[in-house]
Every structure is written in C-alpha cells, then in structure tokens.
Motif scaffolding. Sequence first.
Motif, PDB file in Angstrom:
ATOM      1  N   UNK A 108       0.830  -1.214   0.000  1.00  0.00           N
ATOM      2  CA  UNK A 108       0.000   0.000   0.000  1.00  0.00           C
ATOM      3  C   UNK A 108       0.862   1.260   0.000  1.00  0.00           C
ATOM      4  N   UNK A 109       1.878   1.282   0.853  1.00  0.00           N
ATOM      5  CA  UNK A 109       2.772   2.447   0.925  1.00  0.00           C
ATOM      6  C   UNK A 109       3.513   2.634  -0.395  1.00  0.00           C
ATOM      7  N   UNK A 110       3.959   1.540  -0.974  1.00  0.00           N
ATOM      8  CA  UNK A 110       4.687   1.616  -2.250  1.00  0.00           C
ATOM      9  C   UNK A 110       3.788   2.162  -3.347  1.00  0.00           C
ATOM     10  N   UNK A 158      12.172   5.621   1.448  1.00  0.00           N
ATOM     11  CA  UNK A 158      10.877   6.299   1.391  1.00  0.00           C
ATOM     12  C   UNK A 158       9.739   5.328   1.715  1.00  0.00           C
ATOM     13  N   UNK A 159       9.838   4.128   1.169  1.00  0.00           N
ATOM     14  CA  UNK A 159       8.801   3.116   1.419  1.00  0.00           C
ATOM     15  C   UNK A 159       8.756   2.783   2.900  1.00  0.00           C
ATOM     16  N   UNK A 160       9.920   2.554   3.495  1.00  0.00           N
ATOM     17  CA  UNK A 160       9.985   2.207   4.921  1.00  0.00           C
ATOM     18  C   UNK A 160       9.389   3.319   5.778  1.00  0.00           C
ATOM     19  N   UNK A 161       9.744   4.555   5.483  1.00  0.00           N
ATOM     20  CA  UNK A 161       9.208   5.682   6.252  1.00  0.00           C
ATOM     21  C   UNK A 161       7.694   5.777   6.112  1.00  0.00           C
ATOM     22  N   UNK A 162       7.198   5.609   4.887  1.00  0.00           N
ATOM     23  CA  UNK A 162       5.749   5.697   4.655  1.00  0.00           C
ATOM     24  C   UNK A 162       5.001   4.558   5.347  1.00  0.00           C
ATOM     25  N   UNK A 163       5.647   3.409   5.461  1.00  0.00           N
ATOM     26  CA  UNK A 163       5.012   2.245   6.094  1.00  0.00           C
ATOM     27  C   UNK A 163       5.255   2.198   7.599  1.00  0.00           C
ATOM     28  N   UNK A 164       6.138   3.083   8.080  1.00  0.00           N
ATOM     29  CA  UNK A 164       6.425   3.114   9.509  1.00  0.00           C
ATOM     30  C   UNK A 164       7.255   1.934   9.985  1.00  0.00           C
ATOM     31  N   UNK A 165       8.182   1.480   9.137  1.00  0.00           N
ATOM     32  CA  UNK A 165       9.054   0.359   9.502  1.00  0.00           C
ATOM     33  C   UNK A 165      10.500   0.727   9.232  1.00  0.00           C
ATOM     34  N   UNK A 166      11.393  -0.097   9.744  1.00  0.00           N
ATOM     35  CA  UNK A 166      12.816   0.066   9.426  1.00  0.00           C
ATOM     36  C   UNK A 166      13.047  -0.424   8.005  1.00  0.00           C
ATOM     37  N   UNK A 167      14.009   0.161   7.327  1.00  0.00           N
ATOM     38  CA  UNK A 167      14.269  -0.202   5.937  1.00  0.00           C
ATOM     39  C   UNK A 167      14.592  -1.692   5.781  1.00  0.00           C
TER      40      UNK A 167
END
Length: 192
Positions: A19-21, A36-45
């Motif tokens: 979804x974030x991607x 960017x994906x990790x930040x948008x999903x609220x996870x570590x890269x």
Amino acid sequence: MRTRARAMAPDERREVLVDATLRLLREHGRQVTTRQIAEAAGVAEGTIFRVVDSKDELVDAAIARAFEPGDLVARIEEIDPDLPLRERLVLLVSIFQQRFRATFSLMRQVGLVGPPHHDSADHQAWRARLEELVAGVVGDDEEFTEPVDHVAHVLRLLTFAGSHELIADGRLLTPEQVVDTVLVGLRRAPAC
C-alpha cells in the motif's frame, strides 16, 4: 526518538508495504527508494527485505494492486437503480473516469504502456461481475437500439478514450458528454 512499529504477521506487513509503495509510485514512479517506502510504512528499511526479496518485487506487487478491482465494484453497487437512466449513467461514467485517470497517471509514472497480464480465475470472475453490474446500471434494453451488453461496452470504450489525455488529444470528455453521446446514438427514437 522513533517509536517501534507494532508487531505484524509477514502477510500483514507485506500488505502495508505494498500500500505504501503504491502511494509513493504515484508520486515518484520507479525512482521511489526503499527508505521512502519504509518511512511511509512506519518500519525500518531492513524490514522490507524480511518480507520481499527486492524493491522490484515490491514495486511489481504495488502495480498489480493498482489493477485490482479495489472499491470499484462497491462504488458501482451503490448506484441507485431507481434514479433516471441519465443520472445512473453519469454516476457510472464518473466512477470509471476516476479509476481510468488514476490508472493512466500511475502507468505514466512507472513507464507502463499497458496493464499487467491477468489470466487468473479471480480476475475473470471480477470482469464478469463488473460486466453484470454495468449492465444492471444501464438497465432495460427496450430503451436502446442495441442489446444492453453492447450499450455497456460502448459506454466503457467511450469513457476510456475520453479519459485518456493522448487518445482525447487533451480534450477530455465530461461524464455528461460521454453519456449524452451514448444516449443520443444508441437510444430508440420516441414513437410518433
């Protein structure tokens, strides 16, 4: 200090990442970064690579998600069958135009010239359900010179072409223009 994301099952985490991607692809195209994906999903890269093998796999999953029916079926089901024909069709075309324009925009951003190939039984069932819903919105074939399935087909084609910047030469059609063209061209003339 960054707070830790709540624990999720791998499938749930994958859905959040897809979804974030997809949201980021609409803005950045394939240049989106895993950061960017990790930040948008609220996870570590690094969490991304516990769920997928590569960024490309995640991008492909997000693009596939964009071509799933999503809320399209539900939105069409909400069209009141008791509305006058023209109003029903304008609502239907508006729903399709929003879907087409979002899809065309994403395709431009990620460099697609056509949709991904769908041959699954789920996709075929979805297409059949969509055709059934559209025919239901169009209604009684006694009002038309052609069968309802043909009217629905023409309506979708005209909506598709009238919603695409290149096909329409930048002169996009409004839902009212699409509907009026179909109604004038395919509706039976009143008896004299």
